[in-house]
Write an enzyme that holds these catalytic residues in place. Structure first.
Site, short mmCIF file in Angstrom:
data_model
loop_
_atom_site.label_atom_id
_atom_site.label_comp_id
_atom_site.label_asym_id
_atom_site.label_seq_id
_atom_site.Cartn_x
_atom_site.Cartn_y
_atom_site.Cartn_z
N GLU A 1 0.82 -1.23 0.00
CA GLU A 1 0.00 0.00 0.00
C GLU A 1 0.85 1.28 0.00
O GLU A 1 0.44 2.29 -0.56
CB GLU A 1 -0.93 0.02 1.22
CG GLU A 1 -2.31 -0.51 0.97
CD GLU A 1 -3.03 0.18 -0.20
OE1 GLU A 1 -3.08 1.42 -0.25
OE2 GLU A 1 -3.54 -0.54 -1.08
N HIS B 1 3.69 1.84 -1.54
CA HIS B 1 4.05 2.18 -2.94
C HIS B 1 2.83 2.67 -3.71
O HIS B 1 2.90 3.60 -4.50
CB HIS B 1 4.60 0.94 -3.66
CG HIS B 1 5.84 0.37 -3.06
ND1 HIS B 1 5.86 -0.83 -2.38
CD2 HIS B 1 7.11 0.83 -3.04
CE1 HIS B 1 7.08 -1.09 -1.97
NE2 HIS B 1 7.87 -0.10 -2.36
N GLN C 1 16.92 8.63 3.11
CA GLN C 1 16.94 8.54 1.64
C GLN C 1 16.26 9.77 1.02
O GLN C 1 16.74 10.33 0.04
CB GLN C 1 16.23 7.26 1.19
CG GLN C 1 16.01 7.17 -0.31
CD GLN C 1 15.53 5.81 -0.76
OE1 GLN C 1 16.30 4.88 -0.88
NE2 GLN C 1 14.24 5.68 -1.02
N VAL D 1 2.62 4.81 5.06
CA VAL D 1 1.36 4.07 5.21
C VAL D 1 1.61 2.98 6.26
O VAL D 1 2.65 2.31 6.23
CB VAL D 1 0.90 3.46 3.86
CG1 VAL D 1 -0.39 2.66 4.05
CG2 VAL D 1 0.69 4.56 2.83
N ARG E 1 10.07 -5.57 3.51
CA ARG E 1 10.79 -6.52 4.36
C ARG E 1 9.93 -7.08 5.50
O ARG E 1 10.36 -8.02 6.17
CB ARG E 1 12.07 -5.90 4.90
CG ARG E 1 13.14 -5.69 3.82
CD ARG E 1 14.48 -5.28 4.40
NE ARG E 1 15.54 -5.32 3.41
CZ ARG E 1 15.96 -4.27 2.70
NH1 ARG E 1 15.40 -3.09 2.85
NH2 ARG E 1 16.95 -4.42 1.83
O1 PAF Z 1 13.37 3.12 -1.78
C1 PAF Z 1 13.62 2.25 -2.64
O2 PAF Z 1 12.83 1.35 -2.89
C2 PAF Z 1 14.93 2.30 -3.38
O3 PAF Z 1 15.97 2.74 -2.56
C3 PAF Z 1 14.88 3.13 -4.67
C4 PAF Z 1 14.60 4.61 -4.38
C5 PAF Z 1 13.81 2.59 -5.59
C6 PAF Z 1 16.22 3.07 -5.42
O4 PAF Z 1 16.53 1.76 -5.76
#
Ligand code: PAF
Length: 283
Positions: A35, A37, A153, A176, A187
């Site tokens: 969810e 993504h 990130q 989410v 994971r």
């Molecule tokens: O967050 C992620 O899934 C990864 O680090 C990404 C941004 C797709 C880069 O591979």
């Protein structure tokens, strides 16, 4: 949904769309979609963007002892999920397509990648920056969407976009969560039933400190309380807990609304590393 596996094909496809005035929204992923993504795809679609998702498990961001080979790749299910949210294009390159030879370039960002994930995953952000900049060059999106769960990130990518003058707006979408508060993550599927029960301890600790910050601003005290609180859940290891400025990721001494405090927690449940974060004040 169009599924495109070659770089030149996706470049041509997007070029044609841009010529007719379409704006592009990009959702980079490593697949094993959930969810979290899908909320990124929805955010892109809700802006009326032609939405391109990528699924690529990027070897460059995994350390030698990490789970690259074991990383889940349920591509048929990912395709169904992307179709269910009306994603327009899936870019699905192979490793050979993305890295026909070992890349010579290295991108580093000493300032934001000294601590936290960088300390525990050597070379991780260099691999993320490499693949994200390649993907940005290939897709040339107008907007790119990332989940807040990977807070460091997000900070690194925002900085990279600034430093390299990418004409891309970065949108960070809130995490989410499962109904008990656990942050969704690809994971999580590694967790045993017992570990899954413990895992909620990260969210509960974040909430505990978020409530406490109303009357306690000293971060040393807040962190002491956080470590004591999280202990009872029986995590295998706490990699780090800290309270940082949302933009600079610098450790804060005091947690006031004005210095945008965010609490970061990463802990291991069995062998699974779980990370989460929370703004201590609504921003
Ligand atoms: O967050 C992620 O899934 C990864 O680090 C990404 C941004 C797709 C880069 O591979």
């Amino acid at each position: 949904m169009e599924i495109i596996t070659h770089i030149t094909d996706v470049i041509n496809y997007i070029h044609v769309k841009k010529v007719i005035g379409q704006e592009i929204g990009f959702v980079p992923t490593m697949g094993a979609l959930h969810e979290g993504h899908l909320s990124l795809v929805r955010a892109s679609k809700s802006k009326g963007l032609l939405t391109v998702a990528s699924v690529f498990v990027n070897p460059a961001q995994f350390g030698p002892n990490e789970d690259f080979h074991k990383y889940p790749r349920p591509i048929e299910n990912d395709i169904k999920l992307l179709e269910s949210v009306d994603c327009d294009v899936l870019f699905l390159p192979s490793v050979e397509e993305m890295y026909p030879e070992t890349p010579n370039i290295q991108i580093t960002m000493p300032f934001l990648t000294q601590k936290y994930e960088a300390e525990h995953r050597k070379g991780h952000f260099e691999g993320v920056m490499l693949v994200v900049s390649k993907l940005f060059n290939i897709i040339s999106p107008d907007f790119a969407f990332f989940g807040q769960k990977d807070f460091q990130q997000c900070a690194v990518i925002k900085q990279m976009v600034k430093d390299l003058s990418y004409p891309i707006k970065i949108e960070i979408i809130p995490t989410v969560r499962e109904t008990d508060g656990l942050a969704m993550s690809s994971r999580n599927r590694y967790l045993s039933e017992e570990e899954r029960k413990k895992a909620v301890g990260i969210y509960q600790t974040l909430m505990y400190i978020k409530n406490m910050v109303q009357h306690e601003k000293n971060t040393k005290n807040l962190l002491r309380h956080a470590y004591t609180f999280i202990e009872k859940f029986g995590f295998t290891q706490i990699d780090y807990i800290d309270i940082v400025h949302a933009d600079t990721l610098e450790t804060l001494q005091e947690a006031h609304f004005e210095n945008k405090p965010v609490m970061l927690i990463t802990a291991r449940c069995g062998t699974t590393r779980l990370l989460d974060n929370m703004y201590l004040y609504e921003q």
